[in-house]
Design a protein around this motif. Structure first.
Motif, PDB file in Angstrom:
ATOM      1  N   ALA A   1      84.003 -30.395  -7.063  1.00 44.04           N
ATOM      2  CA  ALA A   1      84.491 -29.334  -6.177  1.00 44.04           C
ATOM      3  C   ALA A   1      85.603 -29.865  -5.270  1.00 44.04           C
ATOM      4  O   ALA A   1      86.617 -29.198  -5.058  1.00 44.04           O
ATOM      5  CB  ALA A   1      83.339 -28.763  -5.349  1.00 44.04           C
ATOM      6  N   ARG A   2      85.415 -31.073  -4.760  1.00 42.91           N
ATOM      7  CA  ARG A   2      86.440 -31.696  -3.909  1.00 42.91           C
ATOM      8  C   ARG A   2      87.730 -31.899  -4.697  1.00 42.91           C
ATOM      9  O   ARG A   2      88.805 -31.531  -4.246  1.00 42.91           O
ATOM     10  CB  ARG A   2      85.940 -33.035  -3.357  1.00 42.91           C
ATOM     11  CG  ARG A   2      87.002 -33.792  -2.553  1.00 42.91           C
ATOM     12  CD  ARG A   2      86.543 -35.161  -2.121  1.00 42.91           C
ATOM     13  NE  ARG A   2      86.253 -36.100  -3.183  1.00 42.91           N
ATOM     14  CZ  ARG A   2      87.178 -36.733  -3.911  1.00 42.91           C
ATOM     15  NH1 ARG A   2      88.462 -36.510  -3.722  1.00 42.91           N
ATOM     16  NH2 ARG A   2      86.816 -37.598  -4.850  1.00 42.91           N
ATOM     17  N   GLN A   3      87.600 -32.458  -5.887  1.00 40.71           N
ATOM     18  CA  GLN A   3      88.780 -32.731  -6.705  1.00 40.71           C
ATOM     19  C   GLN A   3      89.452 -31.441  -7.161  1.00 40.71           C
ATOM     20  O   GLN A   3      90.690 -31.366  -7.186  1.00 40.71           O
ATOM     21  CB  GLN A   3      88.393 -33.586  -7.911  1.00 40.71           C
ATOM     22  CG  GLN A   3      88.000 -34.988  -7.520  1.00 40.71           C
ATOM     23  CD  GLN A   3      87.447 -35.797  -8.674  1.00 40.71           C
ATOM     24  OE1 GLN A   3      86.840 -35.262  -9.603  1.00 40.71           O
ATOM     25  NE2 GLN A   3      87.644 -37.113  -8.609  1.00 40.71           N
ATOM     26  N   ASP A   4      88.676 -30.424  -7.514  1.00 43.92           N
ATOM     27  CA  ASP A   4      89.238 -29.131  -7.933  1.00 43.92           C
ATOM     28  C   ASP A   4      90.077 -28.503  -6.832  1.00 43.92           C
ATOM     29  O   ASP A   4      91.019 -27.758  -7.112  1.00 43.92           O
ATOM     30  CB  ASP A   4      88.129 -28.160  -8.345  1.00 43.92           C
ATOM     31  CG  ASP A   4      87.450 -28.547  -9.653  1.00 43.92           C
ATOM     32  OD1 ASP A   4      87.968 -29.435 -10.366  1.00 43.92           O
ATOM     33  OD2 ASP A   4      86.383 -27.961  -9.945  1.00 43.92           O
ATOM     34  N   GLN A   5      89.730 -28.803  -5.591  1.00 43.61           N
ATOM     35  CA  GLN A   5      90.475 -28.258  -4.452  1.00 43.61           C
ATOM     36  C   GLN A   5      91.636 -29.159  -4.043  1.00 43.61           C
ATOM     37  O   GLN A   5      92.332 -28.873  -3.067  1.00 43.61           O
ATOM     38  CB  GLN A   5      89.528 -28.037  -3.277  1.00 43.61           C
ATOM     39  CG  GLN A   5      88.507 -26.954  -3.563  1.00 43.61           C
ATOM     40  CD  GLN A   5      87.554 -26.734  -2.429  1.00 43.61           C
ATOM     41  OE1 GLN A   5      87.895 -26.902  -1.263  1.00 43.61           O
ATOM     42  NE2 GLN A   5      86.336 -26.336  -2.759  1.00 43.61           N
TER      43      GLN A   5
ATOM     44  N   LEU B   1      91.528 -32.142  -2.816  1.00 44.53           N
ATOM     45  CA  LEU B   1      91.259 -32.941  -1.614  1.00 44.53           C
ATOM     46  C   LEU B   1      91.018 -34.394  -1.991  1.00 44.53           C
ATOM     47  O   LEU B   1      90.195 -34.684  -2.865  1.00 44.53           O
ATOM     48  CB  LEU B   1      90.025 -32.423  -0.879  1.00 44.53           C
ATOM     49  CG  LEU B   1      90.136 -31.104  -0.136  1.00 44.53           C
ATOM     50  CD1 LEU B   1      88.767 -30.662   0.352  1.00 44.53           C
ATOM     51  CD2 LEU B   1      91.093 -31.240   1.029  1.00 44.53           C
TER      52      LEU B   1
ATOM     53  N   LEU C   1      83.851 -27.634   1.742  1.00 47.49           N
ATOM     54  CA  LEU C   1      84.371 -27.285   0.417  1.00 47.49           C
ATOM     55  C   LEU C   1      84.317 -25.784   0.134  1.00 47.49           C
ATOM     56  O   LEU C   1      84.769 -25.323  -0.908  1.00 47.49           O
ATOM     57  CB  LEU C   1      83.579 -28.042  -0.659  1.00 47.49           C
ATOM     58  CG  LEU C   1      83.768 -29.552  -0.668  1.00 47.49           C
ATOM     59  CD1 LEU C   1      82.770 -30.206  -1.630  1.00 47.49           C
ATOM     60  CD2 LEU C   1      85.201 -29.920  -1.038  1.00 47.49           C
ATOM     61  N   LYS C   2      83.738 -25.037   1.080  1.00 41.32           N
ATOM     62  CA  LYS C   2      83.590 -23.585   0.935  1.00 41.32           C
ATOM     63  C   LYS C   2      82.830 -23.229  -0.347  1.00 41.32           C
ATOM     64  O   LYS C   2      83.220 -22.329  -1.095  1.00 41.32           O
ATOM     65  CB  LYS C   2      84.951 -22.886   0.998  1.00 41.32           C
ATOM     66  CG  LYS C   2      85.635 -23.066   2.345  1.00 41.32           C
ATOM     67  CD  LYS C   2      87.015 -22.437   2.356  1.00 41.32           C
ATOM     68  CE  LYS C   2      87.714 -22.570   3.678  1.00 41.32           C
ATOM     69  NZ  LYS C   2      87.869 -23.875   4.220  1.00 41.32           N
ATOM     70  N   ILE C   3      81.761 -23.977  -0.578  1.00 41.88           N
ATOM     71  CA  ILE C   3      80.865 -23.681  -1.689  1.00 41.88           C
ATOM     72  C   ILE C   3      79.483 -23.417  -1.121  1.00 41.88           C
ATOM     73  O   ILE C   3      79.132 -23.896  -0.042  1.00 41.88           O
ATOM     74  CB  ILE C   3      80.826 -24.820  -2.738  1.00 41.88           C
ATOM     75  CG1 ILE C   3      80.447 -26.167  -2.116  1.00 41.88           C
ATOM     76  CG2 ILE C   3      82.160 -24.928  -3.471  1.00 41.88           C
ATOM     77  CD1 ILE C   3      80.314 -27.314  -3.106  1.00 41.88           C
TER      78      ILE C   3
END
Length: 79
Positions: free
Chosen positions: A20-24, A26, A64-66
């Motif tokens: 999730a971090r990498q997809d964003q 960050l 991460l807004k998840i």
């Protein structure tokens, strides 16, 4: 009882957070700044040197807004 940090399900949960971090887009450093932690905190979490407690997990998800419950559901589906 197995050590949480070495369990396959915990590894999958941390992998989900890392993805999730990498997809964003960050970096570890940017994520750490958003959490108010040193960048080594993120590195240690993602390499399973440090375990997240529940409060930290929710903060991580918030940045991460998840939805934290999504990760919990993924974790429970593996049982």
């Amino acid at each position: 009882m197995n050590k949480t940090i070495s369990s396959k399900r915990y590894f999958e949960l941390v992998t989900w957070l890392k993805s999730a971090r990498q997809d964003q887009g960050l970096s570890m450093r940017a994520m750490a700044q958003l959490l108010g932690e040193p960048h080594s905190f993120i590195q240690k979490v993602e390499t399973l040197e440090r375990k997240l407690d529940v409060y930290e997990y929710v903060q991580y998800c918030d940045v991460l807004k998840i939805d934290p419950s999504e990760g919990i559901k993924k974790y429970l589906q593996k049982s």
